[in-house]
Design an enzyme around this catalytic site. Sequence first.
Site, PDB file in Angstrom:
ATOM      1  CE  LYS A 213      58.635 120.560  77.825  1.00 10.43           C
ATOM      2  NZ  LYS A 213      58.335 121.062  76.482  1.00 10.43           N
ATOM      3  CD  GLU A 263      63.022 122.675  69.127  1.00  9.89           C
ATOM      4  OE1 GLU A 263      63.250 121.489  69.413  1.00  9.89           O
ATOM      5  OE2 GLU A 263      62.492 123.466  69.902  1.00  9.89           O
ATOM      6  CD  GLU A 307      55.497 116.895  75.779  1.00  5.25           C
ATOM      7  OE1 GLU A 307      54.717 115.939  75.688  1.00  5.25           O
ATOM      8  OE2 GLU A 307      56.618 116.912  75.215  1.00  5.25           O
ATOM      9  CD  GLU A 441      57.437 112.116  73.119  1.00  7.68           C
ATOM     10  OE1 GLU A 441      56.252 112.012  73.492  1.00  7.68           O
ATOM     11  OE2 GLU A 441      58.091 113.171  73.251  1.00  7.68           O
ATOM     12  CE  LYS A 445      60.716 113.442  70.933  1.00  6.93           C
ATOM     13  NZ  LYS A 445      60.598 113.876  72.331  1.00  6.93           N
TER      14      LYS A 445
HETATM   15  C1  LIG Z   1      64.324 116.860  73.252  1.00  7.00           C
HETATM   16  C2  LIG Z   1      63.947 116.336  72.089  1.00  7.00           C
HETATM   17  O1  LIG Z   1      62.795 116.716  71.447  1.00  7.00           O
HETATM   18  C3  LIG Z   1      62.100 117.896  71.820  1.00  7.00           C
HETATM   19  C4  LIG Z   1      61.560 118.474  70.586  1.00  7.00           C
HETATM   20  C5  LIG Z   1      60.365 118.068  70.050  1.00  7.00           C
HETATM   21  C6  LIG Z   1      59.505 117.285  70.821  1.00  7.00           C
HETATM   22  C7  LIG Z   1      59.768 117.014  72.135  1.00  7.00           C
HETATM   23  C8  LIG Z   1      58.803 116.240  72.949  1.00  7.00           C
HETATM   24  O2  LIG Z   1      57.661 115.997  72.480  1.00  7.00           O
HETATM   25  O3  LIG Z   1      59.090 115.823  74.069  1.00  7.00           O
HETATM   26  C9  LIG Z   1      60.988 117.535  72.804  1.00  7.00           C
HETATM   27  O4  LIG Z   1      60.628 118.663  73.557  1.00  7.00           O
HETATM   28  C10 LIG Z   1      64.733 115.307  71.409  1.00  7.00           C
HETATM   29  O5  LIG Z   1      64.359 114.887  70.319  1.00  7.00           O
HETATM   30  O6  LIG Z   1      65.775 114.914  71.961  1.00  7.00           O
HETATM   31 MG   LIG Z   2      56.981 114.851  74.241  1.00 10.09          MG
END
Ligand SMILES: C=C(O[C@H]1C=CC=C(C(=O)O)[C@@H]1O)C(=O)O
Ligand SMILES: [Mg+2]
Length: 460
Positions: A213, A263, A307, A441, A445
């Site tokens: 990862k 988070e 993940e 994604e 975000k």
């Molecule tokens: C690294 C980020 O999200 C992390 C936190 C939640 C979900 C994530 C994902 O699904 O990839 C990431 O690991 C960001 O928002 O910049």
């Molecule tokens: Mg992701």
Amino acid sequence: MATLYLEPYLSTAVFLAALGTLEDRLKRLPASFQSRLRLTADCGAVNPMEWLAGQTLYPRIYWCGRDNEEEVAALGVCQDFRFESADDSGLATLLQQTATHTGNARLYGGVAFDATGPAWSEFGYARFVLPRIELTRQADHYRISVNLNSENAGLAAEREAALAALRGLLPPQPLPHRAPAAVVSHSDNPEFPRWQELVTQLTSADFNRHTPKVVLARQTRLDFERDLCPWSLLRRWQQLNPSCFQFGFQFGPGASFISCSPERLYLRRLSLLQSEALAGTARRGANEAEDTSLANELLADSKNAEENLWVKQDILTALAPLSEWVEAEAHPRIFKLAHVQHLHTSIHARLKRETGDLQLLQALHPTPAVGGYPRQSAMTFIRGHETEPRGWYAGACGYLSADETEFAVAIRSAYLQGKQVCLYAGAGIVAGSRPEAEWRELDNKLTTVLSILLDGKALA
Ligand SMILES: C=C(O[C@H]1C=CC=C(C(=O)O)[C@@H]1O)C(=O)O
Ligand SMILES: [Mg+2]
């Protein structure tokens, strides 16, 4: 005192009385006091962010916990600790000393994502501030405090500095919703073709075998026709995502870093620790039925489960030697935000007596929610392939004190310098990640903050 200027405080008389109480207590301070002293008075309801935006002093620091129970506006400096590298022994000393300091003084600050990357000026690798003045809301109870440190320059000078800071306070500045400035230009780094190459590389069987990862990030830079106010942006952002941590650091007039992060890195209350794995993402649905179906797909999806699992396992492994016991939920739950939903797994521990914030930060940061697994090889890939330093994006931001420390993971964040805003988004790349879906994604975000910055318009 500049009484006239204070009129717009919601409860001016109560606020002025609180300042008067603090002044009196400062004037009557004993000739000596232990190194740090904090004086506090009840001050009546004042909007902390508007109050902060109205002042002339720096730094201006804002923090609101994820449960919204506590909100802090911190202003000016009583002590300022800045470190340019993770190897600076001063940082370790600071983290260790904070644990043994008596009283409830809190240092607010953060640590960058990467100890080796170039730092943002003013922020350094890590910076923590004991503010001169703090305006705190706990539930609906408002207090104003002033901090003194007798080791600074002697009692008399310290008292004068504290009095001057109190007398220089100005009224809150309303943060009205103004039409946003027009975007002059925007750019992504990396752009999609490069992103595609990188994701392909990371998902190749050869790479995946040793590094399953890596969280790859994109910087989206927007230039506006006029300067942006970080506090107006953060105010609107927090209204859209109230169940996030909300924080901002403005060490000087030139730059600020704000975040609405879902988070938690960790919350330590004495020896009890709460942490979590937040990773794995889907968008929100247009209606309840679609939203639930997207949530169910997310819960059943093996790529997203993986993940989340790397984060959970890494945190459990990191905490094991530091804890009496540590446990995690068996299965992730859904954590919903305005435009995305995530997989979330709670983790709890009771720490060994000797475990402090220094060990916790070293062990946990950066988690595979923002770095990758294994940490070192993921970091090597990120350092070798991301061309924009992440700075405090994906770092750890929060407060430190002997009894209670909390850090959020500084994702969903923006770095503002005058007319320019840099937004960051990362996505966990694991076996089964597809470049197009991971790129979408990233966009998902950023939807919340872009909806504010562009006022509903799409980027050209
Ligand atoms: C690294 C980020 O999200 C992390 C936190 C939640 C979900 C994530 C994902 O699904 O990839 C990431 O690991 C960001 O928002 O910049
Ligand atoms: Mg992701």
